[in-house]
Design a protein around this motif. Structure first.
Motif, PDB file in Angstrom:
ATOM      1  N   ILE A  19     -76.369 100.734  52.766  1.00 21.91           N
ATOM      2  CA  ILE A  19     -75.454 100.053  51.846  1.00 21.91           C
ATOM      3  C   ILE A  19     -74.498 101.063  51.222  1.00 21.91           C
ATOM      4  CG2 ILE A  19     -75.309  98.789  49.658  1.00 21.91           C
ATOM      5  CD1 ILE A  19     -77.986  97.442  50.468  1.00 21.91           C
ATOM      6  N   LEU A  20     -75.033 102.208  50.779  1.00 21.65           N
ATOM      7  CA  LEU A  20     -74.179 103.236  50.169  1.00 21.65           C
ATOM      8  C   LEU A  20     -73.139 103.744  51.158  1.00 21.65           C
ATOM      9  CD1 LEU A  20     -76.893 105.276  48.222  1.00 21.65           C
ATOM     10  CD2 LEU A  20     -75.136 103.790  47.229  1.00 21.65           C
ATOM     11  N   GLY A  21     -73.560 103.995  52.388  1.00 19.37           N
ATOM     12  CA  GLY A  21     -72.640 104.492  53.412  1.00 19.37           C
ATOM     13  C   GLY A  21     -71.530 103.493  53.703  1.00 19.37           C
ATOM     14  N   GLU A  22     -71.878 102.225  53.816  1.00 21.45           N
ATOM     15  CA  GLU A  22     -70.873 101.191  54.100  1.00 21.45           C
ATOM     16  C   GLU A  22     -69.910 101.026  52.920  1.00 21.45           C
ATOM     17  OE1 GLU A  22     -68.669  98.816  56.268  1.00 21.45           O
ATOM     18  OE2 GLU A  22     -70.371  99.956  57.025  1.00 21.45           O
ATOM     19  N   THR A  23     -70.451 101.046  51.703  1.00 24.25           N
ATOM     20  CA  THR A  23     -69.610 100.931  50.507  1.00 24.25           C
ATOM     21  C   THR A  23     -68.658 102.118  50.416  1.00 24.25           C
ATOM     22  OG1 THR A  23     -71.418  99.773  49.395  1.00 24.25           O
ATOM     23  CG2 THR A  23     -69.658 100.608  48.000  1.00 24.25           C
ATOM     24  N   LEU A  24     -69.162 103.308  50.705  1.00 25.12           N
ATOM     25  CA  LEU A  24     -68.323 104.513  50.658  1.00 25.12           C
ATOM     26  C   LEU A  24     -67.257 104.469  51.749  1.00 25.12           C
ATOM     27  CD1 LEU A  24     -67.811 107.130  49.188  1.00 25.12           C
ATOM     28  CD2 LEU A  24     -69.509 108.227  50.649  1.00 25.12           C
ATOM     29  N   ARG A  25     -67.612 103.971  52.918  1.00 22.54           N
ATOM     30  CA  ARG A  25     -66.640 103.844  54.014  1.00 22.54           C
ATOM     31  C   ARG A  25     -65.474 102.941  53.583  1.00 22.54           C
ATOM     32  NH1 ARG A  25     -67.707 105.436  58.601  1.00 22.54           N
ATOM     33  NH2 ARG A  25     -69.936 105.105  58.484  1.00 22.54           N
ATOM     34  N   LYS A  26     -65.801 101.816  52.926  1.00 22.70           N
ATOM     35  CA  LYS A  26     -64.755 100.897  52.449  1.00 22.70           C
ATOM     36  C   LYS A  26     -63.909 101.560  51.360  1.00 22.70           C
ATOM     37  CE  LYS A  26     -67.297  96.715  53.547  1.00 22.70           C
ATOM     38  NZ  LYS A  26     -68.286  95.769  53.063  1.00 22.70           N
ATOM     39  N   ALA A  27     -64.560 102.277  50.444  1.00 18.73           N
ATOM     40  CA  ALA A  27     -63.828 102.918  49.344  1.00 18.73           C
ATOM     41  C   ALA A  27     -62.885 104.005  49.850  1.00 18.73           C
ATOM     42  CB  ALA A  27     -64.819 103.516  48.334  1.00 18.73           C
ATOM     43  N   THR A  28     -63.328 104.782  50.840  1.00 22.16           N
ATOM     44  CA  THR A  28     -62.458 105.846  51.373  1.00 22.16           C
ATOM     45  C   THR A  28     -61.335 105.262  52.213  1.00 22.16           C
ATOM     46  OG1 THR A  28     -63.985 106.231  53.215  1.00 22.16           O
ATOM     47  CG2 THR A  28     -64.187 107.692  51.312  1.00 22.16           C
ATOM     48  N   ALA A  29     -61.599 104.165  52.906  1.00 21.47           N
ATOM     49  CA  ALA A  29     -60.546 103.515  53.699  1.00 21.47           C
ATOM     50  C   ALA A  29     -59.484 102.923  52.773  1.00 21.47           C
ATOM     51  CB  ALA A  29     -61.137 102.441  54.591  1.00 21.47           C
ATOM     52  N   ALA A  30     -59.940 102.324  51.665  1.00 21.74           N
ATOM     53  CA  ALA A  30     -58.998 101.750  50.697  1.00 21.74           C
ATOM     54  C   ALA A  30     -58.168 102.859  50.059  1.00 21.74           C
ATOM     55  CB  ALA A  30     -59.750 100.976  49.619  1.00 21.74           C
ATOM     56  N   GLY A  31     -58.805 103.986  49.758  1.00 21.43           N
ATOM     57  CA  GLY A  31     -58.099 105.114  49.138  1.00 21.43           C
ATOM     58  C   GLY A  31     -57.064 105.691  50.061  1.00 21.43           C
ATOM     59  N   ALA A  32     -57.377 105.761  51.349  1.00 20.23           N
ATOM     60  CA  ALA A  32     -56.445 106.341  52.327  1.00 20.23           C
ATOM     61  C   ALA A  32     -55.226 105.446  52.528  1.00 20.23           C
ATOM     62  CB  ALA A  32     -57.160 106.565  53.650  1.00 20.23           C
ATOM     63  N   GLY A  33     -55.374 104.149  52.249  1.00 21.62           N
ATOM     64  CA  GLY A  33     -54.275 103.227  52.470  1.00 21.62           C
ATOM     65  C   GLY A  33     -53.324 103.083  51.285  1.00 21.62           C
ATOM     66  N   LYS A  34     -53.660 103.722  50.166  1.00 23.53           N
ATOM     67  CA  LYS A  34     -52.822 103.594  48.975  1.00 23.53           C
ATOM     68  C   LYS A  34     -51.556 104.406  49.104  1.00 23.53           C
ATOM     69  CE  LYS A  34     -56.585 102.914  45.797  1.00 23.53           C
ATOM     70  NZ  LYS A  34     -57.547 103.666  45.052  1.00 23.53           N
ATOM     71  N   THR A  35     -50.516 103.940  48.451  1.00 21.71           N
ATOM     72  CA  THR A  35     -49.275 104.735  48.408  1.00 21.71           C
ATOM     73  C   THR A  35     -49.420 105.783  47.311  1.00 21.71           C
ATOM     74  OG1 THR A  35     -48.286 103.167  46.881  1.00 21.71           O
ATOM     75  CG2 THR A  35     -47.807 102.858  49.225  1.00 21.71           C
ATOM     76  N   LYS A  36     -48.817 106.915  47.533  1.00 24.50           N
ATOM     77  CA  LYS A  36     -48.874 107.990  46.544  1.00 24.50           C
ATOM     78  C   LYS A  36     -47.919 107.693  45.391  1.00 24.50           C
ATOM     79  CE  LYS A  36     -51.726 110.407  48.992  1.00 24.50           C
ATOM     80  NZ  LYS A  36     -52.989 109.776  48.971  1.00 24.50           N
ATOM     81  N   ASP A  37     -48.299 108.128  44.198  1.00 25.06           N
ATOM     82  CA  ASP A  37     -47.436 107.918  43.020  1.00 25.06           C
ATOM     83  C   ASP A  37     -46.155 108.704  43.142  1.00 25.06           C
ATOM     84  OD1 ASP A  37     -49.485 106.428  42.144  1.00 25.06           O
ATOM     85  OD2 ASP A  37     -50.166 107.820  40.603  1.00 25.06           O
TER      86      ASP A  37
END
Length: 110
Positions: A92-110
């Motif tokens: 569960i932790l690994g899957e949650t972290l995978r989603k969090a890092t994927a979401a972070g990588a898709g964000k636009t930079k400020d």
């Protein structure tokens, strides 16, 4: 390769932390010059008196949905490169972290 390893009691995550980063956030995965993968994390807190480490623990606990007491900095307390252990169900932790890092990588930079 993922910047985290699974164990029977949870996961161990390699981090690169940016203190005074303007916001508390997970910015995705980065490959260092030596080929090692790390999760990029930024926190608003300064790197004095353990402030940034506390902010990192709070950020990871919130992102992974675990109590803060389950997040422990294992090594790199005074370094930007840290190893953090999180207790809980490793899958569960690994899957949650995978989603969090994927979401972070898709964000636009400020």
């Amino acid at each position: 390769m993922d910047p985290w390893r699974y164990s029977t009691g949870g996961i161990s995550i390699a981090l690169r932390v940016t203190p005074r980063g303007g916001r508390d956030d997970i910015d995705g995965i980065e490959t260092l010059a030596n080929g090692r993968s790390v999760v990029k994390v930024r926190v608003r807190a300064i790197a004095e008196g353990g402030e940034a480490n506390r902010a990192v623990a709070e950020l990871l606990a919130k992102a992974l949905g675990v109590p803060k007491a389950r997040v422990k900095i294992v090594s790199g307390v005074t370094s930007r490169l840290k190893q953090v252990a999180v207790d809980g169900d490793p899958e569960i932790l690994g899957e949650t972290l995978r989603k969090a890092t994927a979401a972070g990588a898709g964000k636009t930079k400020d």
